[in-house]
Design a protein around this motif. Sequence first.
Motif: not given
Length: 121
Positions: A45, A49, A69
């Motif tokens: 993740c 990101t 998010e």
Amino acid sequence: MARPASSRSTPRPPDPQITSVQQGSAVPPVEGHVVLLGRSGCHLCAAVTELVAAVAAAHPELIPDGAVEVDVDSDPALRSRWGDHVPVTFVDGVLIGYWYLDRDTLLAALTEGPTRVRVIP
């Protein structure tokens, strides 16, 4: 022994009272140009990101408002639907990747339009 065709039940249409998360569809839980589903402590993740942030910094016209998010652990339905597949990336409501996302796929989705992944989890 096989059941006769006449005794098979007819599939029911989706219940409008059930959310898309419950139906198992590949619809983002929130609106946004780029939506990332992830969780705290997930190294994959964090990598996605960072990738999205780098693309946004290099091409602010492609992601002018940044990514939205969503922590899948914030909602039991999201955790149940997406928890094993994070990170999950949507562009304009289309699922473009889960587990991994590469720069070329993200840029193509942003410039040429998103292409849904072939296998939806």
